[in-house]
Design a protein around this motif. Structure first.
Motif, PDB file in Angstrom:
ATOM      1  N   ALA A 149       0.779  -1.179  -0.216  1.00  0.00           N
ATOM      2  CA  ALA A 149      -0.036  -0.089   0.080  1.00  0.00           C
ATOM      3  C   ALA A 149       0.863   1.192   0.064  1.00  0.00           C
ATOM      4  O   ALA A 149       2.013   1.422   0.474  1.00  0.00           O
ATOM      5  CB  ALA A 149      -0.976   0.001   1.267  1.00  0.00           C
ATOM      6  N   ALA A 150       0.435   2.244  -0.804  1.00  0.00           N
ATOM      7  CA  ALA A 150       1.353   3.540  -0.608  1.00  0.00           C
ATOM      8  C   ALA A 150       0.181   4.638  -0.602  1.00  0.00           C
ATOM      9  O   ALA A 150      -1.047   4.333  -1.069  1.00  0.00           O
ATOM     10  CB  ALA A 150       1.995   3.595  -2.290  1.00  0.00           C
ATOM     11  N   GLU A 151       0.642   5.809  -0.227  1.00  0.00           N
ATOM     12  CA  GLU A 151      -0.432   6.803  -0.128  1.00  0.00           C
ATOM     13  C   GLU A 151       0.322   8.345  -0.429  1.00  0.00           C
ATOM     14  O   GLU A 151       1.464   8.306  -0.244  1.00  0.00           O
ATOM     15  CB  GLU A 151      -0.618   7.095   1.503  1.00  0.00           C
ATOM     16  CG  GLU A 151      -1.612   5.878   1.853  1.00  0.00           C
ATOM     17  CD  GLU A 151      -1.940   5.960   3.306  1.00  0.00           C
ATOM     18  OE1 GLU A 151      -2.661   5.050   3.753  1.00  0.00           O
ATOM     19  OE2 GLU A 151      -1.242   6.577   4.107  1.00  0.00           O
ATOM     20  N   GLY A 152      -0.454   9.126  -0.709  1.00  0.00           N
ATOM     21  CA  GLY A 152       0.098  10.498  -1.016  1.00  0.00           C
ATOM     22  C   GLY A 152       0.962  10.729  -2.272  1.00  0.00           C
ATOM     23  O   GLY A 152       1.551  11.947  -2.272  1.00  0.00           O
ATOM     24  N   ALA A 153       0.684   9.929  -3.350  1.00  0.00           N
ATOM     25  CA  ALA A 153       1.557  10.194  -4.483  1.00  0.00           C
ATOM     26  C   ALA A 153       0.737  10.890  -5.391  1.00  0.00           C
ATOM     27  O   ALA A 153      -0.402  10.844  -5.650  1.00  0.00           O
ATOM     28  CB  ALA A 153       2.012   8.800  -4.930  1.00  0.00           C
ATOM     29  N   PHE A 154       1.673  11.619  -6.568  1.00  0.00           N
ATOM     30  CA  PHE A 154       0.888  12.278  -7.546  1.00  0.00           C
ATOM     31  C   PHE A 154       1.935  12.258  -8.760  1.00  0.00           C
ATOM     32  O   PHE A 154       3.297  12.883  -8.385  1.00  0.00           O
ATOM     33  CB  PHE A 154       0.390  13.551  -7.454  1.00  0.00           C
ATOM     34  CG  PHE A 154      -0.485  14.013  -8.703  1.00  0.00           C
ATOM     35  CD1 PHE A 154      -1.854  14.008  -8.593  1.00  0.00           C
ATOM     36  CD2 PHE A 154       0.375  14.857  -9.525  1.00  0.00           C
ATOM     37  CE1 PHE A 154      -2.448  14.424  -9.724  1.00  0.00           C
ATOM     38  CE2 PHE A 154      -0.360  15.455 -10.498  1.00  0.00           C
ATOM     39  CZ  PHE A 154      -1.714  15.053 -10.786  1.00  0.00           C
ATOM     40  N   PRO A 155       1.770  11.958  -9.903  1.00  0.00           N
ATOM     41  CA  PRO A 155       0.614  11.357 -10.505  1.00  0.00           C
ATOM     42  C   PRO A 155       0.277  10.050 -10.143  1.00  0.00           C
ATOM     43  O   PRO A 155       1.068   9.412  -9.132  1.00  0.00           O
ATOM     44  CB  PRO A 155       0.686  11.394 -12.112  1.00  0.00           C
ATOM     45  CG  PRO A 155       2.077  12.451 -12.137  1.00  0.00           C
ATOM     46  CD  PRO A 155       2.662  12.308 -10.950  1.00  0.00           C
ATOM     47  N   ALA A 156      -0.870   9.483 -10.565  1.00  0.00           N
ATOM     48  CA  ALA A 156      -1.217   8.013 -10.293  1.00  0.00           C
ATOM     49  C   ALA A 156      -0.180   7.073 -10.279  1.00  0.00           C
ATOM     50  O   ALA A 156       0.535   6.834 -11.436  1.00  0.00           O
ATOM     51  CB  ALA A 156      -2.377   7.685 -11.166  1.00  0.00           C
ATOM     52  N   PRO A 157       0.301   6.476  -9.229  1.00  0.00           N
ATOM     53  CA  PRO A 157       1.343   5.550  -9.351  1.00  0.00           C
ATOM     54  C   PRO A 157       0.814   4.036  -9.533  1.00  0.00           C
ATOM     55  O   PRO A 157      -0.368   3.826  -9.795  1.00  0.00           O
ATOM     56  CB  PRO A 157       1.845   5.436  -7.951  1.00  0.00           C
ATOM     57  CG  PRO A 157       0.493   5.604  -7.190  1.00  0.00           C
ATOM     58  CD  PRO A 157      -0.096   6.673  -7.850  1.00  0.00           C
ATOM     59  N   ASN A 158       1.631   3.245 -10.234  1.00  0.00           N
ATOM     60  CA  ASN A 158       1.058   1.737 -10.388  1.00  0.00           C
ATOM     61  C   ASN A 158       2.254   0.804  -9.368  1.00  0.00           C
ATOM     62  O   ASN A 158       3.292   1.241  -8.876  1.00  0.00           O
ATOM     63  CB  ASN A 158       1.201   1.330 -11.783  1.00  0.00           C
ATOM     64  CG  ASN A 158       2.686   1.318 -12.388  1.00  0.00           C
ATOM     65  OD1 ASN A 158       3.567   0.948 -11.842  1.00  0.00           O
ATOM     66  ND2 ASN A 158       2.997   2.088 -13.370  1.00  0.00           N
ATOM     67  N   LEU A 159       1.545  -0.117  -8.875  1.00  0.00           N
ATOM     68  CA  LEU A 159       2.291  -1.068  -8.075  1.00  0.00           C
ATOM     69  C   LEU A 159       2.556  -2.319  -8.650  1.00  0.00           C
ATOM     70  O   LEU A 159       1.710  -2.882  -9.037  1.00  0.00           O
ATOM     71  CB  LEU A 159       1.571  -1.329  -6.664  1.00  0.00           C
ATOM     72  CG  LEU A 159       1.099  -0.135  -5.911  1.00  0.00           C
ATOM     73  CD1 LEU A 159       0.549  -0.431  -4.425  1.00  0.00           C
ATOM     74  CD2 LEU A 159       2.648   0.512  -5.345  1.00  0.00           C
ATOM     75  N   THR A 160       3.786  -3.130  -8.550  1.00  0.00           N
ATOM     76  CA  THR A 160       3.949  -4.308  -9.285  1.00  0.00           C
ATOM     77  C   THR A 160       4.178  -5.498  -8.198  1.00  0.00           C
ATOM     78  O   THR A 160       5.165  -5.865  -8.273  1.00  0.00           O
ATOM     79  CB  THR A 160       5.163  -4.303 -10.295  1.00  0.00           C
ATOM     80  OG1 THR A 160       6.259  -3.852  -9.587  1.00  0.00           O
ATOM     81  CG2 THR A 160       4.975  -3.243 -11.392  1.00  0.00           C
TER      82      THR A 160
END
Length: 248
Positions: A149-160
């Motif tokens: 889980a990740a919070e507070g990022a911009f632009p939209a992130p992706n998680l692999t």
């Protein structure tokens, strides 16, 4: 918008718009639009547009004071001079009060009564994640829930970590989660879980790693928060697909 060549032509020779700036590291950013002109400059106007080109966010009519409008109202240093040339001095934007909402395409339009030229470049205000977690939550002796889980990022992130992932936009920042439930019998001992967070538009990547030992439930060093579990439940990922998880 077309460029007309000739004795009265104006031509943009260079537009300078930073591709990526990181939120919080600077107080202002300058977007410049340099141009050439010849002979008749009657009606010379410099306009900047943001995203769609319906309404300008900045306008300078030569011999008048520059104006900021729309999303940039109150966020442009109208005293900034890009040149000592009286026909170019207010061509640039010095934007203050930087935030993610000014990310997007910027178009500079220079025109006279006879001619017009325009150029467009994109700028992204990038925000790194404020919280990034890779959690093993063992609910019984035979399975383990892996949550990234990740919070507070911009632009939209992706998680692999695993698919699918869930994205949520809160106050202009993204939260993302990826989760998977795995059977102990499918895992080597030890197993290494890796979650990578990428923000492609900002050429940014970070990762978390965790070692897991299959077997009976034991005290885990980190437990998911209620928000983690809610997001993971929303994703609803369950199965043996660990293609995007590195196994030691």
């Amino acid at each position: 918008m077309q460029l007309t060549t000739g004795l009265n032509a104006v031509k943009i020779v260079k537009i300078v718009v930073p591709e990526i700036i990181q939120y919080g590291l600077q107080d202002a950013v300058i977007l410049d639009c340099d141009y050439t002109y010849s002979n008749n400059t009657s009606g010379l106007v410099v306009k900047w547009f943001f995203k769609n080109k319906a309404m300008p966010v900045y306008q300078w009519i030569v011999s008048q004071k520059p104006q900021d409008m729309g999303i940039l109202r109150g966020r442009v240093d109208l005293t900034y001079l890009a040149s000592s040339d009286p026909l170019k001095m207010h061509r640039a934007l010095r934007i203050v009060k930087l935030n993610t909402d000014i990310s997007g395409d910027y178009t500079c339009v220079v025109s006279t009564f006879m001619d017009e030229d325009s150029k467009t470049k994109q700028m992204i205000v990038f925000v790194p994640e404020t919280n990034f977690r890779l959690i093993q939550n063992k609910t019984d002796d035979d399975t383990v829930n892996v949550i990234c889980a990740a919070e507070g990022a911009f632009p939209a992130p992706n998680l692999t970590l695993a698919t699918p992932e869930s994205l949520k936009l809160v106050n202009g920042r993204y939260s993302a989660v990826a989760s998977v439930t795995l059977l102990d019998e499918d895992l080597p001992s030890p197993a290494e879980f890796i979650c990578t967070l990428r923000i492609p538009l900002a050429n940014y990547a970070v990762r978390k790693e965790a070692i897991y030992y299959p077997g009976p439930i034991s005290t885990t060093p980190a437990m998911p928060t209620a928000a983690d579990m809610q997001l993971a439940a929303a994703v609803g990922s369950r199965g043996k697909n660990i293609t995007l998880i590195k196994i030691a």
